[in-house]
Design a protein around this motif. Structure first.
Motif: not given
Ligand SMILES: [Zn+2]
Ligand SMILES: [Zn+2]
Length: 376
Positions: A127-134, A139-141, A163-166
């Motif tokens: 979760l922590i890694q994915w948030r930093s990658w976002h 992100t899709s956008q 859903l990092p874009d929203s």
């Protein structure tokens, strides 16, 4: 229907002279899955594609990759993900990519209730890694193609989608499968490691044997008899002869199944509880003299991998994820072989670039990569 496993990194923790960190590809008739993508993954993938092309083997197109399955968040398994996603974006990918990975039930809970992460959450939690990658453009956008970020607590089978874009999250009723896959299935298997982890199980549906039209035509059978035989019903002809339906069909293939363990201590329940496993690719970080270390760091020794293979009924065991102390694999193999004893489980050790082919009837060939190409 078959599986091809390409093992692109066989070193644990850090690269050595001849081995890179984790990253594998599983090719099936419906698409391609990537399992872990440590540092430098995309270069190794490109090299393997070139090798396949040069040796006239069927190509592994990046555009066929549907899903990335992560076994856990340690960097030797994840540090290559974001750069690879950026390359897919530069290559104008439009097709969706599904990303699956494990976390803990507590982390899931805190994400869903929008509260602080549990204090003991590891920095390596996905979760922590994915948030930093976002934040770094994953992100899709920003990538320009749809990426689904799916995190799960494997033991309780609870799944969420970030859903990092929203900047939101939704709970799912089950782990999604890759788009367009209907004959092949992916399943996470609970494993034991120092961070939330899982192995990945790939299986194909059993396939019905083919109806022998030629034989039916030769016997000049009526449509009704022919249809009956095709449905699996024995037929009695006008002259009293009986035709057995199974003589008109080639044998069914049993469905094949392969497992990539990721990092885990030996005898993890997800793997030992398997019912059918043609190939188990299992980590083997340590030799027997370090069995205590293996236990403390929740890794496996070669003989531990063998014990796991035996209790999971694996027909083939492929060892990988070797610690830096392991220079050649002879000792490792002999320790695992000793443990396997009289069992029929076949045993090999992987090198970077090796391919393991599983045919639709479950026969397995380990193709070793060398300077002259692949050999059996
Ligand atoms: Zn590792
Ligand atoms: Zn690890």
């Amino acid at each position: 229907m078959s599986f091809d496993i390409h093992i692109l990194g066989t070193s644990s923790a850090r690269p050595t002279g001849s081995r890179q960190v984790s990253g594998s590809i599983v090719v099936c008739d419906e698409g391609v899955a990537v399992v872990d993508a440590g540092e430098g993954f995309q270069s190794r993938f490109a090299i393997q594609r070139r090798r396949m092309k040069q040796s006239d083997k069927s190509q592994i197109k990046v555009s066929r990759v549907d899903v990335l399955c992560l076994t856990h968040g340690h960097l030797d398994h994840t540090w290559g993900v974001l750069p690879w996603l950026h390359t897919l974006s530069l290559d104008k990918r439009k097709k969706p990519l599904l990303i699956l990975g494990p976390t803990s039930g507590e982390v899931l809970e805190s994400v869903l209730s929008n509260s602080d992460l549990p204090e003991n959450t590891s920095n390596s939690d996905l979760l922590i890694q994915w948030r930093s990658w976002h934040q770094l453009g994953g992100t899709s956008q920003q990538l320009g193609f749809p990426v689904r970020w799916i995190l799960g607590d494997v033991k309780s089978n609870r799944w969420i989608e970030l859903l990092p874009d929203s900047d939101s999250v939704i709970e799912l009723d089950k782990m999604p499968q890759p788009d367009g896959w209907s004959n092949n299935k992916i399943k996470p298997l609970p494993t034991n490691h120092t961070v939330p982890s899982c192995g990945w199980h790939f299986s194909s549906k059993p396939k019905k044997g083919k109806f022998n039209r030629l034989r039916a035509a030769e016997l000049k059978l009526s449509d009704a008899h022919r249809a009956g035989l095709a449905r699996g019903e024995d037929q009695t002809l006008e002259d009293g002869r009986i035709l057995a339906s199974d003589e008109f069909r080639s044998p069914d293939s049993g469905g094949i199944s392969v497992v990539l363990s990721g990092d885990t201590s030996e005898m993890s329940e997800g793997i030992t509880s398997l019912e059918n496993c043609d190939v188990l690719v299992h980590e083997s970080t340590f030799l027997e003299d370090s069995s205590e270390r293996a236990m403390n760091y929740l890794h496996s020794t070669a003989s531990g991998a063998a014990r796991t293979a035996l209790s999971g009924g694996a027909k083939n065991l492929v060892l990988t994820h070797f610690g830096a102390r392991i220079k050649d694999t002879d000792e490792l193999l002999s320790q695992a072989r000793e443990q396997l004893g009289e069992s029929k489980t076949a045993l090999t050790a992987a090198s970077d670039g090796d391919r393991i082919h599983v045919s639709d009837l479950g026969s397995v060939t380990h193709h070793y990569w060398g300077e002259q190409g692949w050999s059996n």
